[in-house]
Design an enzyme around this catalytic site. Sequence first.
Site, PDB file in Angstrom:
ATOM      1  N   HIS A 239       0.829  -1.199   0.000  1.00 47.85           N
ATOM      2  CA  HIS A 239       0.000   0.000   0.000  1.00 47.85           C
ATOM      3  C   HIS A 239       0.864   1.250   0.000  1.00 47.85           C
ATOM      4  CE1 HIS A 239       0.781  -1.106   4.209  1.00 47.85           C
ATOM      5  NE2 HIS A 239       0.754   0.187   4.481  1.00 47.85           N
TER       6      HIS A 239
ATOM      7  N   CYS B 243       2.290   3.434  12.016  1.00 48.12           N
ATOM      8  CA  CYS B 243       3.182   2.874  10.995  1.00 48.12           C
ATOM      9  C   CYS B 243       3.507   3.969   9.987  1.00 48.12           C
ATOM     10  CB  CYS B 243       2.545   1.671  10.311  1.00 48.12           C
ATOM     11  SG  CYS B 243       1.111   2.073   9.285  1.00 48.12           S
TER      12      CYS B 243
END
Length: 690
Positions: free
Chosen positions: A65, A202
Amino acid sequence: MSEMITADLVDLDLSADTKEAAARALAERMVAQGRVTDLDGFLADVAAREAQMPTGLDGGIGIPHCRSEYVTEPSLAFGRSAEGVDFGAPDGPADLIFLIAAPAGADDAHLTILSALARQLMNAEFTSALRAVGDAESAAALIRGDETPAPSAPEDSAATPVAASTGAAAGSSATDGSTASTAATDTGADEQPFRIVAVTSCPTGIAHTYMAAEALENAGREAGVDLVVEPQGSAGFTRLDPAVIAAADAVIFAHDVPVREKERFAGKPTVDVGVKAGINRPAELITEVRGKAERGEVTGGSAPTPVERGGEAGEGYGSMLRKWLMSGVSYMVPFVAAGGLLIALGFAIGGYEIKSAPSVMQHFVWTQTDSWAALMFQIGAVAFGFLVPVLAGYIAYGMADRPGLVPGFVGGMIASTINAGFLGGLAAGLIAGGVVLAIQKVKIPKAVRGIMPVVVIPLISTAIVGFLMFVVIGKPIASAQKGMTDWLNGLSGSNAILLGALLGLMMCFDLGGPVNKVAYTFATAGIAVSSPSDSAMKIMAAVMAAGMVPPLAMALATTVRGKLFTETERENGKAAWVLGASFISEGAIPFAAADPLRVIPSAMVGGAITGSLSMAFGATLRAPHGGIFVVPLIGHAFLYLIAIAVGMCVSAGLVVVLKGMRKQAAGSAAPGAPEDISAPTADAKQPVAV
C-alpha cells in the site's frame, strides 16, 4: 467501501510469483479502471513503501500500500494466489493480497474506511470466507461488508480509541477512554483489571496501525485486562483521555514512526516495539509489560525515532547495535556539516594560518577580512567540539531513551578531553546506555520512582561512566585512536588507492544507508580536529567525490539514453544533476529502488573508481560537505573534478549497457512471457507518507 472495490478489481487466480509482479498485476486493474494514471510511477511508490518495511503479515496476508499522486481515488484491489507470494511475513508466503492505493491528498473519511479493512484482516472468519469465495463479485461484496457482519471492533475506531475491557461483559469494548476508565472503576477495587494504554502507528498510517490496534484489543480481552488503544493513523487520531492515561498501570508502544506527544506516558512501565510486533505477538507484549509493572521498571516520555529505539524483543544484537550507532551518527552529522563548512570557509578566506589567530572576542575588526575568517574558523571549531559528545550522548539516548543523555554527553566530553576521539565517543555512548538500562532493571519502591529519571539515574550513571572513562578504559582507547591516526598518516601509494576504492564502494552501496554513513563518519572523524592530517583530508575528499557519483551518473544516463527510462525517471534525472552536485547521494535512491540489480552495482563500480582516483591524485578536502560548492576549498581541484567525471561516466555507461541488454532481452521474449519486474519505475518524488 462500494466505491473502492468492484469485481473488476478482484483476481481470484493471481498467478504472480513475486511481490513486484503481484503488485503490477493488481495495479494494472486499477489503471484499466482509471483509478491510477501512471502505472510505473505508482509502482515506484509502492516499491518505496515496501522498502521501508515488508508488508507481509502472519496468516498468509500481504498488504502492499502507499499514497501516490498517480492515484485518482482511494482504491483497493484484491488477489488470491494458489501458490502464495512472499511479502516478507515470518510464517511464509501470502495467499490473500490486498493492494491499497490512496491519493496523495486523500480525505480522512476514505482513510478511515481503509483502516476498517485493516481491522477486518484480523478477523479469522473474514479471511476464511475470502479463501473460500468462488467468484469475483462475491469477493468484492465480502470486502465491502455487504455479505458479512462488521467485525466486533467498531469500524470508526480509526479516529476513536477502542478499549478492550473484560469486566462483567467480557466481549464489550468501550468507544473512548473515559468510558473505559469508568467501566474499570465500576468493577470495584478488588476486581479492577490490570489497565494498559497503547499507541500504534506505521509509516503510512493505513494498514499496520489499525491491525496492531485490533490485535492488541483482542489480546487484551483474552488476557482479562483493560486495554485502550490510540491508533495514530493518517486519518488523524483522538488523544486518549488524560485520566485514562493517569490511571493506566502500563504502556505499550507499537510503532515505526515517532509517537506523537509521547511525554503524556512518562513514568510508567513501557514496552516499546515495532508495529508488526503489535500485530504478530500482542499477547506476549501484554505479558511483558505486566512483568515490568510488577518489577517496578519505568521509562521516560521522550519520543525517539524508529532508528533510536533499542529494538524489538527477539531482534539480533547486531541489528540493535546498528540502530544505536546510527542514532548517534544521525544527530552528529549536522554538527559536522556546520562546523566543517565554517572552518573551511575560514581557511578559504584567511588561509591555514588563521587557526593561530587570537580570540575574536578581543581582536575582531569589522573592516578586516582576517577577522571574519577567524570568526568563521572559531565558530566552526566550537561546533566541531560537540562532535564526540553528541555522538556518545545520542547513542546512549538510542539505547536508554532520555535518561541516557546525561551520562552519554559526559562520557563523550571525557573522551574528547583525554584525546580518545571518535572511538572513545562510541565506547562512552554504549557504556552509558548499558549502565542506564541496568539501573532501570532494578526494582525500586514506588515512592522514589518519580525522581528516578531526573535525579537518581543521571547521578549514578554519570558517576559510573566517568569513572570507567577516566580510570579504566580511557587510556587504552586513546592509544588505539592514536594508532589509527598514525596508520592513516602513513598511507601512501597503492594502499591509499585501495582505501579510496573501498570507501567509494561503501558510499555507493546503500546511498545514504548505514554502510554509507559508516564511511562518511569515518572520514569526518578524521578532519574533526583543529589540525587534520593530510591523509585525513584526502579520505574526506575521496568520500565526498564517490558519494556524488550515483545521482550524477543517473542524471547523465537519463540524458544520453532517455529511451531506456520512463518519463518520470527522465524528470527525476533532471533533479539528480543538482542533488549529485550537492553531494546528496540519496538522489539516486528512486532509480536504485526500481532497478537495484542494475543501478547499485553500476554506482559502486563508478564510486570505487572515483575514490581511488581521488586518492591517487592527492586531492584534499577540509569541508565535510558541499559538493561542487566547496571546490575552491579542495586541493588539486581540477584533478578532483576529473575523478568525479570518470566515475560518473563509467557508472552511467554500465547502467545504459545493462538496461539496454534488459530491453533487448524483453523484446526477444515470446509473446505472453512474464514482464521483467525490475523495469524502471522510479518517480522524482518520494511517496507521500500516509
